[in-house]
Design a protein around this motif. Sequence first.
Motif, PDB file in Angstrom:
ATOM      1  N   ALA A 244       1.002  -0.990   0.075  1.00 31.26           N
ATOM      2  CA  ALA A 244       0.020   0.324   0.184  1.00 31.26           C
ATOM      3  C   ALA A 244       0.813   1.455   0.148  1.00 31.26           C
ATOM      4  O   ALA A 244       1.853   1.100   0.635  1.00 31.26           O
ATOM      5  N   GLY A 245       0.537   2.380  -0.648  1.00 32.31           N
ATOM      6  CA  GLY A 245       0.610   3.374  -0.539  1.00 32.31           C
ATOM      7  C   GLY A 245       2.153   3.911  -1.688  1.00 32.31           C
ATOM      8  O   GLY A 245       3.034   4.773  -1.136  1.00 32.31           O
ATOM      9  N   VAL A 246       2.448   2.418  -2.719  1.00 26.62           N
ATOM     10  CA  VAL A 246       3.687   3.672  -2.907  1.00 26.62           C
ATOM     11  C   VAL A 246       3.180   3.287  -4.488  1.00 26.62           C
ATOM     12  O   VAL A 246       2.062   2.748  -5.269  1.00 26.62           O
ATOM     13  N   ALA A 247       3.995   3.555  -5.856  1.00 27.72           N
ATOM     14  CA  ALA A 247       3.800   4.014  -6.753  1.00 27.72           C
ATOM     15  C   ALA A 247       4.524   3.152  -7.494  1.00 27.72           C
ATOM     16  O   ALA A 247       5.156   3.925  -8.694  1.00 27.72           O
ATOM     17  N   GLU A 248       4.823   2.177  -7.468  1.00 30.00           N
ATOM     18  CA  GLU A 248       5.474   0.926  -8.230  1.00 30.00           C
ATOM     19  C   GLU A 248       4.690  -0.440  -7.766  1.00 30.00           C
ATOM     20  O   GLU A 248       4.226  -0.732  -6.805  1.00 30.00           O
ATOM     21  N   ALA A 249       5.091  -1.370  -8.950  1.00 27.83           N
ATOM     22  CA  ALA A 249       4.663  -2.951  -8.571  1.00 27.83           C
ATOM     23  C   ALA A 249       5.089  -3.559  -7.719  1.00 27.83           C
ATOM     24  O   ALA A 249       6.359  -3.357  -7.681  1.00 27.83           O
TER      25      ALA A 249
ATOM     26  N   SER B 197       1.657  10.657  -8.675  1.00 30.93           N
ATOM     27  CA  SER B 197       2.835   9.343  -8.943  1.00 30.93           C
ATOM     28  C   SER B 197       1.532   8.318  -9.220  1.00 30.93           C
ATOM     29  O   SER B 197       3.010   7.775  -9.668  1.00 30.93           O
ATOM     30  N   ILE B 198       0.817   8.180  -9.199  1.00 33.12           N
ATOM     31  CA  ILE B 198      -0.069   6.566  -9.992  1.00 33.12           C
ATOM     32  C   ILE B 198       0.099   7.001 -11.430  1.00 33.12           C
ATOM     33  O   ILE B 198       0.282   5.992 -11.637  1.00 33.12           O
TER      34      ILE B 198
ATOM     35  N   ASN C 269      -2.939 -12.332  -3.561  1.00 37.87           N
ATOM     36  CA  ASN C 269      -4.087 -11.931  -3.847  1.00 37.87           C
ATOM     37  C   ASN C 269      -4.293 -10.302  -3.349  1.00 37.87           C
ATOM     38  O   ASN C 269      -3.487  -9.921  -2.668  1.00 37.87           O
ATOM     39  N   GLY C 270      -4.839  -9.705  -3.783  1.00 37.49           N
ATOM     40  CA  GLY C 270      -5.001  -8.235  -3.838  1.00 37.49           C
ATOM     41  C   GLY C 270      -6.765  -7.457  -4.195  1.00 37.49           C
ATOM     42  O   GLY C 270      -7.281  -8.103  -4.824  1.00 37.49           O
ATOM     43  N   HIS C 271      -6.889  -6.303  -3.490  1.00 43.94           N
ATOM     44  CA  HIS C 271      -8.468  -6.123  -3.735  1.00 43.94           C
ATOM     45  C   HIS C 271      -8.104  -4.948  -4.819  1.00 43.94           C
ATOM     46  O   HIS C 271      -7.931  -3.774  -4.417  1.00 43.94           O
TER      47      HIS C 271
ATOM     48  N   ALA D 241      -2.826  -0.737  -4.826  1.00 38.79           N
ATOM     49  CA  ALA D 241      -1.773   0.027  -3.712  1.00 38.79           C
ATOM     50  C   ALA D 241      -2.245   1.428  -3.008  1.00 38.79           C
ATOM     51  O   ALA D 241      -1.903   2.401  -2.207  1.00 38.79           O
ATOM     52  N   GLN D 242      -3.301   2.145  -3.545  1.00 37.77           N
ATOM     53  CA  GLN D 242      -4.688   3.557  -3.657  1.00 37.77           C
ATOM     54  C   GLN D 242      -5.465   2.290  -2.467  1.00 37.77           C
ATOM     55  O   GLN D 242      -5.581   3.672  -2.103  1.00 37.77           O
TER      56      GLN D 242
END
Length: 484
Positions: A98-103, A338-339, A111-113, A414-415
């Motif tokens: 979370a909170g980072v603008a890179e994979a 940044s995203i 899994n992820g939301h 990430a967001q």
Amino acid sequence: MSAHTTNNSQFDALLSLLAAKAPETIALSDRVWGMPETCYAEHRSAAEHLQMLEQEGFRITKDLAGISTAMMGEAGSGGPLIALLGEFDALANLSQEAGVAEAKPLVAGHNGHGCGHNLLGSASMLAAIALKDWLAQTGTPGRVRYYGCPAEEGGAAKSFMVKAGAFDDVDIALTWHPAEFMEVVRETSLANCRIDFTFSGTASHAGMAPHLGRSALDAAELMNVGVNYLREHVPTDCRMHYAYLNAGGISPNVVQAVTKLRYVVRAPDRTRMLDLVERVKKVAQGAAMMTETTVSSTMISAVSNLVSNRPLEEAMQDVMEQLGPPEFDAADRDFAESIRRSLSEADIGAAWQSIGQPARPLPLCDFVVEASERRAPGGGSTDLGDVSWVVPTVQAHSATCAIGTQLHTWQMVAQGKSPIAHKGMVRAAEVLAATATRIYQDANLRQRAKEALKEATRVAGYTSPLPDGAQPPIQEMAALATAP
């Protein structure tokens, strides 16, 4: 609260009740983000929602439609019954910090939301809690019911819930979805089904006795070729997708005896979707004939297209314009920028095209999309469609991410715990709750909404796209789930 809100005392009281509970439901959203569970395997996420319903004093019903992760909580008495629909399922292979603008996966392959359902269920829960308290505080006759709906991503839980009668006594249904813009959803969705094709042949030594084998893998590949040729001869708004669930093994020197494909078939309405399924089945039968194998098919899930409801859309639009968009600050815009640097121009352009506007260098939505804006036809599918055929239904979008963010991507994950997401989630709850109060207080609006649904379904009527005897594909989906 926003300066756009009205001075109506009951409206302000509702927003105050909602604000008091917002921190708890934001925390719920973040907890669910941190335990991403896929289709029908959302046991911990469902338990979190159930615990909050119990904590808030709702009357609980568990195991709706025989689904252990489906529930509802009800409060109030008399009057109309309004449903708030929540979801909490995640997607496979979208683990992301979370909170980072890179994979940057937290755990590779997990899994992820990626569709924001951690926010979706929590905002609907927040709206339901605020309405419960508002009904009690004002003495307004009415009931509010929160539905915890699992497995929207391919499992069609709401379709099974509708078929089981879980919505039979509901007067109006409200829901929302995380998005890039603040708008009332007016576009339709595609009817959709998932159907598994299993080819059975005969194994043999591929070098010594290939003539004795009958290749199920050949059959599967021929089916895919046939469906690809079929695409030219179906309407352009129909869709067919496939994936291999079992390619027959990893030994090329063995003629593969069993293969399994999963197809998704979409069309603008239920009737055309089911007709297209029959055409796809014929292609499968032809592939089996060519390879001297056999084929069987099983429908795993199916959903209907959405039915729009103009009176409810107009009421929600009015509320949304009073409230305005989420109030983002400079830090939110910086993170969104940044995203956006990780997105393509095509991603950003497609977002603006979806609301019929030219692209602008705007990182976050700061407006409410007007009702008159031209919408691009929806290409997705949702099990909300089946609810909308039996209950007057309206859906909001609330801005929870940078403009250009595609759903089902690491950028969305990430967001998912950011202040952007939290602010959009709370605004969605305000829209849902405020729209519901209008419905409670306006018998004419309720009647017009019911008449609109009756007129929209007058010709076709509702028939479940699920075959008789179909059961929720809990085991089938669990077998494919990636354990977090």
